[in-house]
Scaffold this motif. Structure first.
Motif, mmCIF file in Angstrom:
data_model
loop_
_atom_site.group_PDB
_atom_site.id
_atom_site.type_symbol
_atom_site.label_atom_id
_atom_site.label_comp_id
_atom_site.label_asym_id
_atom_site.label_seq_id
_atom_site.Cartn_x
_atom_site.Cartn_y
_atom_site.Cartn_z
ATOM 1 N N ARG A 204 4.662 3.018 10.561
ATOM 2 C CA ARG A 204 3.167 1.576 10.218
ATOM 3 C C ARG A 204 2.516 2.928 9.164
ATOM 4 O O ARG A 204 2.562 3.863 10.063
ATOM 5 C CB ARG A 204 2.604 0.956 11.534
ATOM 6 N N GLY A 205 2.125 1.937 8.425
ATOM 7 C CA GLY A 205 0.975 2.740 7.578
ATOM 8 C C GLY A 205 1.970 3.832 6.079
ATOM 9 O O GLY A 205 0.970 3.888 5.233
ATOM 10 N N LEU A 206 3.561 3.331 6.114
ATOM 11 C CA LEU A 206 4.272 4.107 4.856
ATOM 12 C C LEU A 206 4.588 2.979 4.304
ATOM 13 O O LEU A 206 5.767 3.317 3.709
ATOM 14 C CB LEU A 206 5.800 5.302 5.420
ATOM 15 N N GLY A 207 4.253 1.688 4.010
ATOM 16 C CA GLY A 207 4.551 0.608 3.389
ATOM 17 C C GLY A 207 4.594 -0.538 4.158
ATOM 18 O O GLY A 207 5.081 -0.474 5.693
ATOM 19 N N ALA A 208 4.931 -1.517 4.232
ATOM 20 C CA ALA A 208 5.160 -2.594 4.523
ATOM 21 C C ALA A 208 6.657 -2.520 4.845
ATOM 22 O O ALA A 208 7.429 -1.543 4.660
ATOM 23 C CB ALA A 208 5.415 -3.959 3.816
ATOM 24 N N LEU A 209 7.438 -3.663 5.651
ATOM 25 C CA LEU A 209 8.558 -3.363 6.284
ATOM 26 C C LEU A 209 9.671 -4.011 5.098
ATOM 27 O O LEU A 209 9.045 -4.976 4.482
ATOM 28 C CB LEU A 209 8.493 -4.600 7.438
ATOM 29 N N PRO A 210 10.150 -3.659 5.123
ATOM 30 C CA PRO A 210 11.215 -3.777 4.067
ATOM 31 C C PRO A 210 12.657 -4.612 4.657
ATOM 32 O O PRO A 210 12.740 -4.582 5.909
ATOM 33 C CB PRO A 210 12.558 -2.438 4.122
#
Length: 222
Positions: A204-210
């Motif tokens: 969490r914090g390194l981009g949206a859920l792929p």
């Protein structure tokens, strides 16, 4: 604690989720203790445990020691029956309000695909087991509290499930069949080893859920 004792088979996809901060919006252990003892006692306990918290951040004591001290101040002497009943109420009444809707959607998507879900957390199995069963998790790998003569002793009965301990418990759960953790979800330093252990890890914090169908390699690195 495992909800199911069966190990993962090599051809099965297993998914590991951290709980606090990943599935929830806040730390559930602190919230559970506050729920159990009230705001005044919680504040007093926080002040009393400050030396151990400082020691934890400066390396003078471990996270497990600080956690045990906090729990000893707040819950030691409570009966096992009392705490188990409180944990069931907490899981049913309070915990759902802390859960992120998008993570419930992701959990449901994994379940639709037939993936085996395992919850891996430093928080206690005491209440996580109730929530995980209802959410469809097969196993809970988490920290256990010690009870003696029917009462909480103020100590941990298992290693604090944080950092490398998460991977150790996952490996034990996977068993000799060599099952694999394909996806893992976390939010903090305590999840890094678990994310590295999985084929695909999301922090969490390194981009949206792929998307599960187009998951980029090693999102957790960087």
């Amino acid at each position: 604690m495992t909800i199911s004792n069966s190990a993962a088979r090599e051809d099965e996809t297993c998914v590991a989720f951290d709980f606090d901060g990943t599935i929830t919006t806040t730390d559930s252990l602190r919230d559970f203790v506050r729920y159990q003892v009230g705001n005044r006692c919680f504040l007093i306990a926080t002040l009393l445990v400050l030396p151990w918290l400082v020691g934890m951040f400066t390396g003078l004591c471990s996270r497990a020691e600080a956690k045990a001290r906090f729990l000893a101040i707040t819950l030691r002497g409570r009966t096992q029956v009392e705490l188990e009943e409180a944990a069931a109420r907490y899981a049913n009444e309070r915990l759902p309000m802390l859960v992120r809707p998008e993570m419930i959607e992701r959990i449901e998507e994994h379940k639709r695909r037939g993936h085996r879900l395992v919850l891996v957390s430093a928080s206690p199995t005491l209440y996580l087991g109730h929530w995980a069963r209802a959410a469809g998790f097969e196993a809970v790998l988490a920290t256990q509290l010690e009870f003696r003569d029917g009462r909480f002793s103020g100590r941990l009965a298992s290693p604090n499930c944080w950092g490398p301990e998460k991977v150790r418990q996952l490996q034990q759960w996977l068993g000799d069949a060599g099952g694999r953790v394909r996806f893992a979800y976390g939010d903090s330093r305590g999840d890094q080893e678990m994310l590295a252990f999985a084929e695909h890890g999301w922090l969490r914090g390194l981009g949206a859920l792929p998307s599960l169908d187009a998951w980029p390699e090693r999102l957790h690195q960087g």
